[in-house]
Write an enzyme that holds these catalytic residues in place. Structure first.
Site, mmCIF file in Angstrom:
data_model
loop_
_atom_site.group_PDB
_atom_site.id
_atom_site.type_symbol
_atom_site.label_atom_id
_atom_site.label_comp_id
_atom_site.label_asym_id
_atom_site.label_seq_id
_atom_site.Cartn_x
_atom_site.Cartn_y
_atom_site.Cartn_z
ATOM 1 N N GLU A 1 24.815 1.570 -1.490
ATOM 2 C CA GLU A 1 26.378 1.684 -2.254
ATOM 3 C C GLU A 1 27.023 2.805 -1.926
ATOM 4 O O GLU A 1 28.348 2.992 -1.559
ATOM 5 C CB GLU A 1 26.664 1.081 -3.483
ATOM 6 C CG GLU A 1 26.163 -0.426 -3.462
ATOM 7 C CD GLU A 1 24.768 -0.812 -4.005
ATOM 8 O OE1 GLU A 1 24.294 -1.692 -4.775
ATOM 9 O OE2 GLU A 1 23.779 0.316 -3.730
ATOM 10 N N CYS B 1 25.859 1.920 -9.714
ATOM 11 C CA CYS B 1 26.453 1.683 -8.294
ATOM 12 C C CYS B 1 27.641 0.503 -8.695
ATOM 13 O O CYS B 1 28.740 0.465 -7.940
ATOM 14 C CB CYS B 1 25.550 0.934 -7.435
ATOM 15 S SG CYS B 1 24.617 2.110 -6.642
ATOM 16 N N ALA C 1 -16.400 -4.737 14.894
ATOM 17 C CA ALA C 1 -17.064 -3.621 15.436
ATOM 18 C C ALA C 1 -18.276 -4.165 16.116
ATOM 19 O O ALA C 1 -18.772 -5.245 15.660
ATOM 20 C CB ALA C 1 -17.476 -2.626 14.213
ATOM 21 N N ALA D 1 -21.383 -2.895 16.291
ATOM 22 C CA ALA D 1 -22.487 -2.735 15.342
ATOM 23 C C ALA D 1 -22.094 -1.942 14.132
ATOM 24 O O ALA D 1 -21.092 -1.292 14.145
ATOM 25 C CB ALA D 1 -23.527 -2.125 16.248
ATOM 26 N N GLU E 1 -5.899 -2.024 5.507
ATOM 27 C CA GLU E 1 -6.619 -2.098 6.741
ATOM 28 C C GLU E 1 -8.169 -2.217 6.794
ATOM 29 O O GLU E 1 -8.734 -1.959 7.926
ATOM 30 C CB GLU E 1 -6.211 -0.588 7.615
ATOM 31 C CG GLU E 1 -4.724 -0.806 8.023
ATOM 32 C CD GLU E 1 -4.540 -0.057 9.341
ATOM 33 O OE1 GLU E 1 -5.519 -0.057 10.349
ATOM 34 O OE2 GLU E 1 -3.607 0.665 9.432
#
Length: 332
Positions: free
Chosen positions: A54, A86, A164, A166, A265
């Site tokens: 704002e 605000c 993956a 391995a 992740e």
């Protein structure tokens, strides 16, 4: 509410999305100010959480704010911090009408902003664009209401569910388009977390490497019950912190630090622990067409997707080059 109201709120929502992952503990708010059908001011929460949306929009509008309508994606704040409320700033600028998407659940506001507007005779309405606003500000809302960050789990699987070729072997799974998507997710997150196994196997940087957005790389964390960061690892050089304890304890810790959006992740054990704890809000699953075979590392450490997905509902699906992205969200 009119068609024009919907159009201007859509603009405010798009502005708020610009600030995803950059506003520290504050919400990513968008604001537009419209006078006689013309846009006279725009703003979104700035890096670090201030100035507020704002304030930015009023600065642009100047005298044209008098008698205008302000569209804000979250109830204007009502508390004194480093700046004044605000809601009071909107009143002082002569705004005649305020349309907000959702009420702010922060106990310091919680209807207080709307009350300031009402006492000043400013017309206001709430609820327009509420569903989109709640999704856009899910990080802030989750931290305020559940005392933890919003958790966004990203995994990239081969066609046979491996991450993956391995154990301990760094393996490229997804293509360039999917990688760009992941880097955008990083730019929109306050923090990013992996397990110590991922650090030792991949030595990731966990930065955003999209052009112009490297400064928006999320704060890195590593989850481990016992291990320490290898001193020469990329994350050690980035100053990543190792977090101990259960998933819930880690999330409570990050919430106290003002983390709204946490991107997880992996690896497989960390992903499974978050899923089994029921603490994943969005699951971004990228599936690549390659096959890695029986010696590959299982994507969820033995937890099948048929076991992991029932608590979720499909949000969207799209192709990213040769890869398939499926985004799931936790069922309400």
């Amino acid at each position: 509410m009119t068609t024009d109201d919907t159009r201007w709120m859509d603009v405010a929502l798009r502005l708020g999305r610009r600030a995803l992952g950059t506003t520290a503990e504050n919400p990513n708010v968008g604001c537009v100010i419209v006078s006689d059908g013309r846009l006279v001011g725009v703003g979104w929460t700035q890096a670090g959480g201030r100035p507020h949306a704002e304030t930015e929009a009023l600065k642009m509008a100047g005298d044209k704010a008098r008698g205008a309508t302000a569209y804000v994606t979250l109830e204007p704040c009502a508390h004194h911090g480093q700046t004044g409320p605000c809601a009071e700033a909107l009143v002082s600028a002569g705004i005649a009408r305020v349309v907000s998407a959702i009420e702010d659940p922060d106990p310091r506001v919680a209807g207080g902003g709307h009350a300031i507007l009402e006492r000043a005779g400013v017309t206001f309405g709430s609820g327009l664009g509420a569903e989109e606003a709640r999704r856009d500000m899910a990080g802030f809302l989750t931290r305020i209401q559940k005392n933890r960050p919003q958790v966004i789990l990203k995994m990239a699987f081969s066609a046979d569910g491996r991450i993956a070729a391995a154990p301990g072997k760094r393996t490229a799974i997804s293509g360039a388009e999917a990688k760009a998507y992941v880097h955008l997710l990083r730019a929109q997150s306050n923090a990013i977390l992996v397990g110590m196994g991922t650090v030792r196997a991949d030595d990731p940087e966990l930065t955003c490497r999209l052009p112009g957005l490297r400064a928006r790389s999320p704060q890195p964390f590593v989850m481990s019950r016992h291990g320490n960061l290898p001193p020469q690892s990329h994350l050690a050089k980035r100053g990543a912190e190792v977090l101990r304890g259960s998933v819930r304890q880690v999330l409570e810790d990050l919430s106290l630090r003002g983390i709204n959006r946490l991107m997880v992740e992996g690896g497989a054990r960390v992903a499974r622990s978050f899923l089994e704890a029921g603490l994943v809000d969005e699951f971004h699953l990228i599936r690549a067409p390659l096959t890695l075979g029986p010696d590959g590392v299982d994507g969820l450490d033995g937890l099948g997707l048929d076991q992991a997905l029932p608590p979720f509902q499909l949000l969207r699906q799209e192709k990213l080059g040769s890869d398939l992205l499926t985004v799931y969200e936790a069922r309400p």
